[in-house]
Design a protein around this motif. Structure first.
Motif, mmCIF file in Angstrom:
data_model
loop_
_atom_site.group_PDB
_atom_site.id
_atom_site.type_symbol
_atom_site.label_atom_id
_atom_site.label_comp_id
_atom_site.label_asym_id
_atom_site.label_seq_id
_atom_site.Cartn_x
_atom_site.Cartn_y
_atom_site.Cartn_z
ATOM 1 N N VAL A 73 4.733 4.580 5.450
ATOM 2 C CA VAL A 73 5.421 4.591 6.739
ATOM 3 C C VAL A 73 6.922 4.656 6.485
ATOM 4 O O VAL A 73 7.391 4.474 5.351
ATOM 5 C CB VAL A 73 5.093 3.323 7.573
ATOM 6 C CG1 VAL A 73 3.623 3.262 7.928
ATOM 7 C CG2 VAL A 73 5.517 2.050 6.817
ATOM 8 N N ASN A 127 9.084 1.060 10.347
ATOM 9 C CA ASN A 127 7.724 0.884 10.856
ATOM 10 C C ASN A 127 6.839 0.079 9.912
ATOM 11 O O ASN A 127 5.613 0.083 10.051
ATOM 12 C CB ASN A 127 7.077 2.248 11.110
ATOM 13 C CG ASN A 127 7.746 3.008 12.231
ATOM 14 O OD1 ASN A 127 8.202 2.421 13.209
ATOM 15 N ND2 ASN A 127 7.825 4.323 12.095
ATOM 16 N N GLU A 139 8.569 11.954 12.089
ATOM 17 C CA GLU A 139 7.741 11.113 12.952
ATOM 18 C C GLU A 139 6.810 11.923 13.857
ATOM 19 O O GLU A 139 6.513 11.526 14.977
ATOM 20 C CB GLU A 139 8.605 10.151 13.778
ATOM 21 C CG GLU A 139 9.342 9.144 12.902
ATOM 22 C CD GLU A 139 9.900 7.958 13.662
ATOM 23 O OE1 GLU A 139 9.135 7.004 13.930
ATOM 24 O OE2 GLU A 139 11.103 8.005 14.001
ATOM 25 N N LYS A 172 3.209 8.520 12.509
ATOM 26 C CA LYS A 172 3.877 7.346 11.934
ATOM 27 C C LYS A 172 3.169 6.774 10.719
ATOM 28 O O LYS A 172 3.713 5.905 10.040
ATOM 29 C CB LYS A 172 4.032 6.275 13.010
ATOM 30 C CG LYS A 172 4.990 6.687 14.119
ATOM 31 C CD LYS A 172 5.208 5.569 15.122
ATOM 32 C CE LYS A 172 6.214 5.992 16.195
ATOM 33 N NZ LYS A 172 6.453 4.918 17.187
ATOM 34 N N LEU A 173 1.963 7.283 10.436
ATOM 35 C CA LEU A 173 1.192 6.779 9.306
ATOM 36 C C LEU A 173 0.767 7.934 8.413
ATOM 37 O O LEU A 173 0.261 8.954 8.890
ATOM 38 C CB LEU A 173 -0.079 6.063 9.788
ATOM 39 C CG LEU A 173 0.055 4.876 10.743
ATOM 40 C CD1 LEU A 173 -1.328 4.411 11.173
ATOM 41 C CD2 LEU A 173 0.819 3.746 10.087
ATOM 42 N N GLU A 199 2.841 0.070 4.182
ATOM 43 C CA GLU A 199 2.407 -0.906 5.186
ATOM 44 C C GLU A 199 1.585 -1.987 4.493
ATOM 45 O O GLU A 199 0.687 -1.686 3.713
ATOM 46 C CB GLU A 199 1.581 -0.187 6.267
ATOM 47 C CG GLU A 199 1.315 -1.011 7.512
ATOM 48 C CD GLU A 199 0.225 -2.045 7.327
ATOM 49 O OE1 GLU A 199 0.337 -3.144 7.911
ATOM 50 O OE2 GLU A 199 -0.749 -1.774 6.574
#
Length: 292
Positions: A117, A121, A174, A177-178, A202
């Protein structure tokens, strides 16, 4: 490309054990990596080399003349051009087009996904406690990858891109986002991009789906398939496979802190029926995995 003469020589060597035939050297050609420093290719090459060392056959591992992305390498392998072995995540179509050696070289860890990320985020999934909640986030993936089909089959809206570099461009802009990456890839990618792009891993969630990365050969090259399989089985039996696997991946697994993550299991509708799930020694044991 493996010529007919070399195939016949190896076949005779395997059947007859002739010293004069075994003296022939077989060039086993794999896809040239993006660079010689591409750590993602080191372990598969080391494992293949280790397996072949246990066959008694004279061989030389040789990169292809040109760099090939995976889709190109698989197409060339199917056509019996440029390469004669490729490692890749399996699905039904790949097993129909190619000949798999059904020993998962990463012990299933390619299906264990953490998320890259943007740093802002990093805590994006902090309150996610169910797969339904996770479905609100759109992951980024390659448009022709088996992973994309798996994510879509489990209800994700996937942002797809056409090539590897676009994954990171899509994350930077973006579009999604993952960026889910396997636990055996994500550390290399994080370090490789840190100079050009701010990334974070993350910390609280992981996805898991059963899958396997195999060595594949051309469907007509049963001799090479048998050779690789026999070598792999020998190093599984003598513990060398596990030794190399842990040497390459133990630190990655420790850094992932899997016991502190919420691991959500996804179904894999494209997992071939012949996947050797019953052979527990071929798979890495995971901590508790949440249901769907």
């Amino acid at each position: 490309m493996l010529g007919k003469l070399n195939r016949k020589l190896l076949f005779l060597a395997l059947l007859l054990g002739s010293a004069s035939v075994q003296a022939a050297t077989w060039n086993i050609i794999y896809p040239r990596p993006m660079s010689e420093l591409d750590d993602r290719t080191r372990y598969p090459r080391q494992l293949l080399d280790l397996a072949l060392q246990h066959t008694g056959v004279n061989y030389k591992l040789v990169p292809s003349d040109r760099i090939m992305l995976q889709s190109k390498a698989l197409a060339q392998l199917e056509s019996n051009r440029e390469v004669n072995v490729v490692w890749s995540m399996t699905d039904n179509q790949r097993e129909e087009d190619l000949l798999p050696i059904r020993i998962p070289i990463y012990k299933g860890l390619v299906g264990l996904r953490l998320a890259l990320v943007k740093p802002k985020n990093r805590d994006l999934l902090g309150q996610v406690n169910s797969l339904d909640a996770l479905l609100a986030f759109e992951p980024i993936s390659g448009h022709d990858w088996p992973d994309t089909k798996i994510l879509q089959a489990n209800g994700f809206e996937v942002i797809t891109v056409s090539d590897y570099d676009e994954l990171f461009e899509a994350l930077e802009s973006e579009k999604g986002k993952l960026l889910p990456r396997s636990v055996v890839e994500i550390w290399y990618e994080y370090e490789t991009h840190m100079d050009s792009q701010a990334l974070a891993i993350e910390p609280g969630v992981a996805l898991y789906y059963p899958t396997a990365t195999y060595f594949f050969v051309n469907k007509k090259n049963q001799v090479l398939a048998n050779l690789i399989e026999n070598g792999l089985e020998k190093i599984i039996a003598n513990g060398k496979f596990e030794e190399l696997f842990l040497y390459e991946h133990q630190v990655m697994l420790e850094n992932a802190h899997l016991d502190q993550r919420r691991i959500f299991r996804l179904s894999n509708p494209i997992l071939p029926a012949n996947t050797p799930l019953a052979r527990k020694e071929l798979w890495y044991p995971l901590p508790s995995v949440s249901g769907q």
